[in-house]
Design a protein around this motif. Sequence first.
Motif: not given
Lengths: 154, 302
Positions: B151-155, B176-180, B216-219
Motif C-alpha cells: 500500500k503506497i500513500t503519496m502526499v 500495489p494499491s495507492f492512496s493519493f 500505508a506501507d510506504i508514505i
Amino acid sequence: MENEKVLSVSAIENGTVIDHIPAQSLFKVISLLNLDKLADNQVTFGYNLKSKQLGMKAIIKVSEKFFEDIELDKIALVAPNAKLNIIKNYNVVEKRLVKVPEKVIGIAHCMNPKCITNHEKIPTKFTTSTTGGNIVLRCCYCDKCTDIEHAEIF
Amino acid sequence: MKNRSLVAISDYSKDDYLEIMELAAQFEKNPVQKILDGKVVATLFFEPSTRTRLSFESAVNRLGGKVLGFSDTSQTSVSKGETLKDTIKMVSCYADLIVMRHPLEGAARYASEISKVPIINAGDGANQHPTQCLLDLYSIKKTQGTLDNLKITMVGDLKYGRTVHSLLMAMSYFNPSFSFIAPEELRLPDEYKQFLKQRNIKFEEHTEMAPNINDADIIYMTRVQRERFADPLEYEKVKNVYVLRNSMLDNTKPNVKILHPLPRVNEISTDVDDNPKAYYFEQAQNAVYTRQAIICKTLQLL
C-alpha cells in the motif's frame, strides 16, 4: 451545387484530384505536398467553393502526378475528410480517403515551450492518437500532447 | 544495436527493475569494486543539482572510474551558444558514458539519438528522472522485503511531481494499491488514473492526511510549491495541511517507512527525523548503490 460545377476547375487527363479540403486548409495542403515547388506539373485549385458537408471547401487538381500514400496521409492532419481521385485518361481509376499517419515527422510544432524541439533545430516527431474525434500528437521527446489546433502544421 | 540509454522509466521492463534491485543489493554489500577501471564517465549538468550529481560521481569513484564534466554551464562553450547537439557529439568522443541533467524536456532523448555512447538521464526539466525512480524502488524493496502487494500513500504535489508519476508507473507491475493525498489544485492528473484503471490497480483519493496514512506501507512525501498555485491565497490555505508531524505516526503500521525525494523544506517536520519510520536520509544513501547498478548495466559490464 450546380454552381460549383461551373466554378470548378476543368478536368485533367492524368493525375490526382484532392477534394473536400476545408477551405481554410487549402494553402497548408499545398505546402505539405510541396505543390508550390513543382517544376512542370499543371496545378489548379478552387477555393471557397460551397459544400454541404464543409460549408466552404477547396479542391486541388494536379496533372501528371501520383503521390505515395504516406505523402498524402500527411494532409489528414489538416484535411481529415479529404477524398482522393486518381485520374487516368479522364477517368477516375481509384478513389481513396486519407488516414491519419501513425507517426508525424517534421511538419508540426510541439506546443510545450520547454520542449527541446522548440530550442534546437530538431525535426519534431510525434505519435498520433484520436480521442473524441480530435487528433492528438504526442511528442517523442518531451512526451507532452499537442492538439491539432495548436500544432501549427507547416 | 539496441540503444542502451536510460532516458525514461518506461525504457526498462519489470525484469530490468528486478535486475537493478539485485545489483544494487550486491553493491550495498560490497560498494568498492574496480569494475570501471579505465572508464571515463561524463557528468553534464546543464542545471544545478547537489544530490544527483554527487551520488553519480560517488558511484563512479567507488567503481574505480574517472569523472569529467561540468556542474555549471557558465564556464563552458554552452555559454557561447553551443548547441546541445554539438556538446553531446564532442563529449561522446571523450567518455564511455554520459550522465546528463538539462532544464529542457526531451533533451536526454535527443542526446541519446545523437550520442555514440549511452546516455543516462539525470533529469530533463519536469519530464523524467528514471534513476530517482529506481532508487525509490530499491528503498521500498529494502525496507519491505518485497515490491509486491504494498500500500503506497503519496502526499503533496501529485500533479507536477515527476517522481510521483514515475514511481506509480514502475510500481504498477507489482500489484500495489495507492492512496493519493493532495489539495484539489494538485490532484493526480486523469491520464494516470486512467492508466491505473486499465490495469485494475486499486486507488483512493483524499484531501486530508490523518487518518488516511494509517494503513500505508510506504508514505511518499513531496513538496507543495508556492509557484504551483495560480492563487496565492489557495497556497496559504493548504501549505500547513500537508506537513507530516511525528505525532501523526502514532497509529501508522510498524513497518511503514517515510520516503521523500529531497530537498525537503517544511513538509516533514524535523521531529520526524529521529523516528525509526523516517527513511529519507537512508534513501539518499541508496542512491549511490542504485546508480552503481544502473551504470554497470548501461555499460554492460556485469
